[in-house]
Scaffold this motif. Structure first.
Motif, mmCIF file in Angstrom:
data_model
loop_
_atom_site.group_PDB
_atom_site.id
_atom_site.type_symbol
_atom_site.label_atom_id
_atom_site.label_comp_id
_atom_site.label_asym_id
_atom_site.label_seq_id
_atom_site.Cartn_x
_atom_site.Cartn_y
_atom_site.Cartn_z
ATOM 1 N N LYS A 1 23.191 4.001 9.371
ATOM 2 C CA LYS A 1 22.049 3.228 9.854
ATOM 3 C C LYS A 1 20.708 3.950 9.694
ATOM 4 N N LYS A 2 20.642 5.194 10.110
ATOM 5 C CA LYS A 2 19.384 5.945 10.054
ATOM 6 C C LYS A 2 18.934 6.149 8.612
ATOM 7 N N GLN A 3 19.859 6.517 7.735
ATOM 8 C CA GLN A 3 19.503 6.748 6.337
ATOM 9 C C GLN A 3 19.022 5.470 5.654
ATOM 10 N N VAL A 4 19.671 4.355 5.953
ATOM 11 C CA VAL A 4 19.268 3.083 5.347
ATOM 12 C C VAL A 4 17.895 2.661 5.863
ATOM 13 N N ARG A 5 17.678 2.814 7.165
ATOM 14 C CA ARG A 5 16.377 2.466 7.740
ATOM 15 C C ARG A 5 15.268 3.314 7.105
ATOM 16 N N GLU A 6 15.500 4.611 6.993
ATOM 17 C CA GLU A 6 14.502 5.497 6.395
ATOM 18 C C GLU A 6 14.281 5.178 4.917
ATOM 19 N N TYR A 7 15.315 4.765 4.223
ATOM 20 C CA TYR A 7 15.220 4.367 2.815
ATOM 21 C C TYR A 7 14.228 3.220 2.658
ATOM 22 N N TRP A 8 14.397 2.170 3.483
ATOM 23 C CA TRP A 8 13.513 1.003 3.372
ATOM 24 C C TRP A 8 12.119 1.310 3.915
ATOM 25 N N GLU A 9 12.034 2.154 4.923
ATOM 26 C CA GLU A 9 10.717 2.548 5.434
ATOM 27 C C GLU A 9 9.924 3.309 4.371
ATOM 28 N N ALA A 10 10.594 4.118 3.586
ATOM 29 C CA ALA A 10 9.914 4.867 2.513
ATOM 30 C C ALA A 10 9.309 3.907 1.496
ATOM 31 N N GLU B 1 8.330 0.851 2.168
ATOM 32 C CA GLU B 1 7.190 0.231 2.853
ATOM 33 C C GLU B 1 5.952 1.129 2.765
ATOM 34 N N GLN B 2 6.153 2.401 2.984
ATOM 35 C CA GLN B 2 5.031 3.335 2.948
ATOM 36 C C GLN B 2 4.510 3.546 1.531
ATOM 37 N N ALA B 3 5.393 3.550 0.561
ATOM 38 C CA ALA B 3 5.010 3.840 -0.821
ATOM 39 C C ALA B 3 4.184 2.729 -1.459
ATOM 40 N N LYS B 4 4.260 1.527 -0.917
ATOM 41 C CA LYS B 4 3.567 0.407 -1.555
ATOM 42 C C LYS B 4 2.059 0.600 -1.603
ATOM 43 N N ASP B 5 1.499 1.379 -0.696
ATOM 44 C CA ASP B 5 0.051 1.590 -0.650
ATOM 45 C C ASP B 5 -0.371 2.956 -1.191
ATOM 46 N N PHE B 6 0.601 3.779 -1.625
ATOM 47 C CA PHE B 6 0.265 5.111 -2.121
ATOM 48 C C PHE B 6 -0.288 5.058 -3.536
ATOM 49 N N GLY B 7 -1.041 6.059 -3.875
ATOM 50 C CA GLY B 7 -1.572 6.227 -5.221
ATOM 51 C C GLY B 7 -2.982 6.754 -5.170
ATOM 52 N N LYS B 8 -3.300 7.631 -6.107
ATOM 53 C CA LYS B 8 -4.649 8.197 -6.166
ATOM 54 C C LYS B 8 -5.612 7.251 -6.869
ATOM 55 N N GLU C 1 -4.662 2.152 -10.540
ATOM 56 C CA GLU C 1 -3.506 1.918 -11.412
ATOM 57 C C GLU C 1 -2.215 2.393 -10.741
ATOM 58 N N GLU C 2 -2.233 3.584 -10.144
ATOM 59 C CA GLU C 2 -1.058 4.096 -9.434
ATOM 60 C C GLU C 2 -0.707 3.196 -8.255
ATOM 61 N N LYS C 3 -1.716 2.741 -7.536
ATOM 62 C CA LYS C 3 -1.466 1.847 -6.396
ATOM 63 C C LYS C 3 -0.844 0.541 -6.875
ATOM 64 N N ALA C 4 -1.319 0.020 -7.991
ATOM 65 C CA ALA C 4 -0.773 -1.222 -8.541
ATOM 66 C C ALA C 4 0.680 -1.026 -8.985
ATOM 67 N N GLU C 5 0.972 0.112 -9.611
ATOM 68 C CA GLU C 5 2.348 0.405 -10.034
ATOM 69 C C GLU C 5 3.274 0.523 -8.831
ATOM 70 N N ASN C 6 2.820 1.217 -7.801
ATOM 71 C CA ASN C 6 3.635 1.365 -6.594
ATOM 72 C C ASN C 6 3.858 0.029 -5.902
ATOM 73 N N LYS C 7 2.854 -0.801 -5.874
ATOM 74 C CA LYS C 7 2.978 -2.136 -5.273
ATOM 75 C C LYS C 7 3.969 -2.977 -6.068
ATOM 76 N N MET C 8 3.903 -2.855 -7.402
ATOM 77 C CA MET C 8 4.825 -3.606 -8.249
ATOM 78 C C MET C 8 6.270 -3.140 -8.015
ATOM 79 N N MET C 9 6.480 -1.821 -7.908
ATOM 80 C CA MET C 9 7.804 -1.282 -7.623
ATOM 81 C C MET C 9 8.291 -1.766 -6.254
ATOM 82 N N TYR C 10 7.430 -1.746 -5.279
ATOM 83 C CA TYR C 10 7.763 -2.218 -3.939
ATOM 84 C C TYR C 10 8.174 -3.692 -3.979
#
Length: 151
Positions: free
Chosen positions: A109-118, A120-127, A130-139
């Motif tokens: 349970k904990k590992q799966v929750r953290e997997y999906w939370e990661a 969620e957090q990654a969708k807005d990451f990027g310097k 273009e990086e933000k758009a790629e991360n959003k697309m992956m998300y």
């Protein structure tokens, strides 16, 4: 719980310490900092969510790792999976069953929750934009895959 018939015997997938150890050892990624193979469960989970049938044998090989004696070989597992795929005329039921074992297990349970939370957090990451758009697309792609496998 997911079951697989191997050589006319039904086996039930079992989330366990043996699953985690076996998944890391056989399907993990080498971590240079620790010098160990790690994240076998996450690699299997990612493969299942992505619809990669090559992770079905990895799942079942790990899910039966608790069987000290009489554990079917990887070759026997693959043969049973091929028979089931021929019977179902699809891989989707097997992928969904395997995912459900991991996703609904209190053991993972904990590992799966953290997997999906990661994700969620990654969708807005990027310097850059273009990086933000790629991360959003992956998300977006992963959330679509998640919705499909959970349907």
């Amino acid at each position: 719980m997911a079951t697989l018939t191997i050589s006319k015997k039904d086996y039930e997938a079992k989330p366990s310490f043996a699953f985690l150890k076996h998944a890391d050892k056989q399907y993990g990624t080498f971590n240079e900092q620790t010098g160990k193979l790690e994240n076998g469960l996450i690699n299997i989970l990612t493969g299942l969510v992505g619809g990669d049938v090559t992770f079905l044998p990895a799942f079942w090989d790990s899910a039966l790792a608790h069987l000290a004696k009489g554990k079917p070989s990887l070759s026997e597992i693959e043969t049973a999976l091929e028979e089931r795929i021929d019977q179902d005329e699809d891989t989707e039921p097997l992928l969904k069953e395997a995912y459900k074992v991991i996703q609904s297990s209190g053991f993972f349970k904990k590992q799966v929750r953290e997997y999906w939370e990661a994700f969620e957090q990654a969708k807005d990451f990027g310097k850059t934009d273009e990086e933000k758009a790629e991360n959003k697309m992956m998300y977006d792609r992963m959330m679509k895959s998640k919705a499909e496998i959970e349907a």
